[in-house]
Design a protein around this motif. Structure first.
Motif, PDB file in Angstrom:
ATOM      1  N   VAL A   1       0.837  -1.205   0.000  1.00  0.00           N
ATOM      2  CA  VAL A   1       0.000   0.000   0.000  1.00  0.00           C
ATOM      3  C   VAL A   1       0.871   1.254   0.000  1.00  0.00           C
ATOM      4  O   VAL A   1       0.612   2.215  -0.739  1.00  0.00           O
ATOM      5  CB  VAL A   1      -0.945  -0.001   1.226  1.00  0.00           C
ATOM      6  CG1 VAL A   1      -1.659   1.343   1.370  1.00  0.00           C
ATOM      7  CG2 VAL A   1      -1.961  -1.137   1.118  1.00  0.00           C
ATOM      8  N   ALA A   2       1.919   1.249   0.833  1.00  0.00           N
ATOM      9  CA  ALA A   2       2.823   2.405   0.893  1.00  0.00           C
ATOM     10  C   ALA A   2       3.492   2.650  -0.451  1.00  0.00           C
ATOM     11  O   ALA A   2       3.663   3.795  -0.877  1.00  0.00           O
ATOM     12  CB  ALA A   2       3.876   2.178   1.979  1.00  0.00           C
TER      13      ALA A   2
ATOM     14  N   LEU B   1       4.636   6.453  -0.797  1.00  0.00           N
ATOM     15  CA  LEU B   1       5.132   6.829   0.524  1.00  0.00           C
ATOM     16  C   LEU B   1       6.543   6.302   0.754  1.00  0.00           C
ATOM     17  O   LEU B   1       7.311   6.885   1.529  1.00  0.00           O
ATOM     18  CB  LEU B   1       4.192   6.295   1.613  1.00  0.00           C
ATOM     19  CG  LEU B   1       2.741   6.780   1.539  1.00  0.00           C
ATOM     20  CD1 LEU B   1       1.915   6.162   2.659  1.00  0.00           C
ATOM     21  CD2 LEU B   1       2.686   8.298   1.604  1.00  0.00           C
ATOM     22  N   LEU B   2       6.898   5.215   0.084  1.00  0.00           N
ATOM     23  CA  LEU B   2       8.241   4.668   0.247  1.00  0.00           C
ATOM     24  C   LEU B   2       9.276   5.587  -0.405  1.00  0.00           C
ATOM     25  O   LEU B   2      10.364   5.809   0.137  1.00  0.00           O
ATOM     26  CB  LEU B   2       8.328   3.260  -0.351  1.00  0.00           C
ATOM     27  CG  LEU B   2       7.429   2.205   0.285  1.00  0.00           C
ATOM     28  CD1 LEU B   2       7.677   0.832  -0.347  1.00  0.00           C
ATOM     29  CD2 LEU B   2       7.654   2.127   1.792  1.00  0.00           C
ATOM     30  N   GLY B   3       8.938   6.136  -1.572  1.00  0.00           N
ATOM     31  CA  GLY B   3       9.848   7.083  -2.217  1.00  0.00           C
ATOM     32  C   GLY B   3      10.037   8.326  -1.373  1.00  0.00           C
ATOM     33  O   GLY B   3      11.140   8.881  -1.283  1.00  0.00           O
TER      34      GLY B   3
ATOM     35  N   ALA C   1      12.265   7.339   1.635  1.00  0.00           N
ATOM     36  CA  ALA C   1      13.617   6.946   1.210  1.00  0.00           C
ATOM     37  C   ALA C   1      14.479   8.144   0.844  1.00  0.00           C
ATOM     38  O   ALA C   1      15.710   8.085   0.910  1.00  0.00           O
ATOM     39  CB  ALA C   1      13.537   5.979   0.032  1.00  0.00           C
ATOM     40  N   THR C   2      13.847   9.258   0.459  1.00  0.00           N
ATOM     41  CA  THR C   2      14.610  10.470   0.094  1.00  0.00           C
ATOM     42  C   THR C   2      14.683  11.470   1.242  1.00  0.00           C
ATOM     43  O   THR C   2      15.101  12.609   1.055  1.00  0.00           O
ATOM     44  CB  THR C   2      13.960  11.160  -1.120  1.00  0.00           C
ATOM     45  OG1 THR C   2      12.568  11.416  -0.845  1.00  0.00           O
ATOM     46  CG2 THR C   2      14.087  10.298  -2.360  1.00  0.00           C
ATOM     47  N   CYS C   3      14.303  11.019   2.446  1.00  0.00           N
ATOM     48  CA  CYS C   3      14.270  11.913   3.609  1.00  0.00           C
ATOM     49  C   CYS C   3      15.504  11.688   4.486  1.00  0.00           C
ATOM     50  O   CYS C   3      15.820  10.548   4.848  1.00  0.00           O
ATOM     51  CB  CYS C   3      12.990  11.643   4.401  1.00  0.00           C
ATOM     52  SG  CYS C   3      12.655  12.872   5.673  1.00  0.00           S
TER      53      CYS C   3
ATOM     54  N   VAL D   1      13.198   0.226  -3.450  1.00  0.00           N
ATOM     55  CA  VAL D   1      12.703   1.527  -3.907  1.00  0.00           C
ATOM     56  C   VAL D   1      13.755   2.162  -4.826  1.00  0.00           C
ATOM     57  O   VAL D   1      14.817   2.591  -4.354  1.00  0.00           O
ATOM     58  CB  VAL D   1      12.428   2.463  -2.703  1.00  0.00           C
ATOM     59  CG1 VAL D   1      11.797   3.760  -3.184  1.00  0.00           C
ATOM     60  CG2 VAL D   1      11.540   1.766  -1.673  1.00  0.00           C
ATOM     61  N   PRO D   2      13.491   2.223  -6.127  1.00  0.00           N
ATOM     62  CA  PRO D   2      14.440   2.901  -7.022  1.00  0.00           C
ATOM     63  C   PRO D   2      14.329   4.414  -6.861  1.00  0.00           C
ATOM     64  O   PRO D   2      13.233   4.969  -6.764  1.00  0.00           O
ATOM     65  CB  PRO D   2      13.982   2.449  -8.416  1.00  0.00           C
ATOM     66  CG  PRO D   2      12.536   2.122  -8.253  1.00  0.00           C
ATOM     67  CD  PRO D   2      12.352   1.642  -6.849  1.00  0.00           C
ATOM     68  N   LEU D   3      15.473   5.071  -6.823  1.00  0.00           N
ATOM     69  CA  LEU D   3      15.524   6.529  -6.700  1.00  0.00           C
ATOM     70  C   LEU D   3      16.208   7.108  -7.940  1.00  0.00           C
ATOM     71  O   LEU D   3      17.184   6.531  -8.443  1.00  0.00           O
ATOM     72  CB  LEU D   3      16.285   6.937  -5.439  1.00  0.00           C
ATOM     73  CG  LEU D   3      15.740   6.393  -4.109  1.00  0.00           C
ATOM     74  CD1 LEU D   3      16.625   6.838  -2.955  1.00  0.00           C
ATOM     75  CD2 LEU D   3      14.302   6.835  -3.901  1.00  0.00           C
ATOM     76  N   PHE D   4      15.716   8.256  -8.386  1.00  0.00           N
ATOM     77  CA  PHE D   4      16.218   8.841  -9.626  1.00  0.00           C
ATOM     78  C   PHE D   4      16.807  10.230  -9.368  1.00  0.00           C
ATOM     79  O   PHE D   4      16.528  10.873  -8.352  1.00  0.00           O
ATOM     80  CB  PHE D   4      15.097   8.914 -10.657  1.00  0.00           C
ATOM     81  CG  PHE D   4      14.584   7.548 -11.033  1.00  0.00           C
ATOM     82  CD1 PHE D   4      15.195   6.812 -12.044  1.00  0.00           C
ATOM     83  CD2 PHE D   4      13.517   6.973 -10.336  1.00  0.00           C
ATOM     84  CE1 PHE D   4      14.740   5.546 -12.376  1.00  0.00           C
ATOM     85  CE2 PHE D   4      13.060   5.706 -10.667  1.00  0.00           C
ATOM     86  CZ  PHE D   4      13.671   4.982 -11.686  1.00  0.00           C
TER      87      PHE D   4
END
Length: 202
Positions: free
Chosen positions: A65-66, A71-73, A76-78, A148-151
């Protein structure tokens, strides 16, 4: 007469030895019974395994759900600017971000839990616990994970409220005043890196 006395003495000693043997055996048996009552020789039961399976499913559903709500992105960037690491998650304290609300609402009443972030920096795989509950004291745990992929153009957030900073992840490569706990894993692509979020429940 002396022969009869000798036979009776030997008979009495034999009875004494037999009685000692019986008493000793009874004591050993009693110790075993008490030991079995005190020591749990079967810590795992079907109900324990079912409970862990249920908790694992709850954690997996919560992460799904997150992920659907991005919400995971967000988390993860925090970054915690004081500790230079992923922000500490404390559901129910202060103003919760979306992931904290979902985490606490799903698991607070049913389990203890810890949230672990994992990521590669250089050649090292690093992990950070981001909840104050810490690691479990028991090995009877279950877990669920999401990658979680980050760009490069994902926005950086900071502080317990994960406020937007106006900077993107790519800025962490060029500006010494912009910090992100994860190094750029591929400078030749838009993919900055991957963070694994693991929820451990017990």
């Amino acid at each position: 007469m002396s022969g009869t006395h000798t036979q009776r003495g030997s008979f009495d000693r034999g009875q004494a030895y037999t009685l000692e043997g019986i008493v000793g055996a009874l004591l050993v048996a009693l110790a075993l019974v008490l030991g079995i009552q005190v020591v749990d020789i079967a810590p795992w039961t079907d109900s324990d395994e079912e409970k862990l399976a249920d908790l694992e499913q709850q954690a997996a559903d919560m992460l799904a759900v997150a992920d659907d709500q991005d919400l995971l992105g967000e988390v993860a960037t925090c970054v915690d600017p004081e500790e230079d690491e992923p922000v500490l998650l404390v559901p129910g304290v202060g103003e919760d971000i979306g992931f904290e609300e979902l985490l606490g609402g799903t698991l607070d009443s049913t389990a203890q839990y810890a949230v672990e972030f994992g990521y590669v920096n250089g050649t090292e795989y690093e992990t950070e616990l981001t909840t104050p509950q810490g690691p479990p004291s028991s090995q009877a745990v279950a877990s669920a994970t999401r990658r979680v992929p980050l760009f490069d153009d994902d926005e950086l957030r900071a502080g317990s409220g994960c406020q937007r900073t106006g900077n993107v992840l790519a800025d962490a490569d060029d500006d010494e005043d912009v910090y992100f706990y994860l190094e750029n894993q591929d400078e030749d692509s838009d993919l900055y890196g991957v963070v694994t979020i693991r929820v451990i429940v017990w």
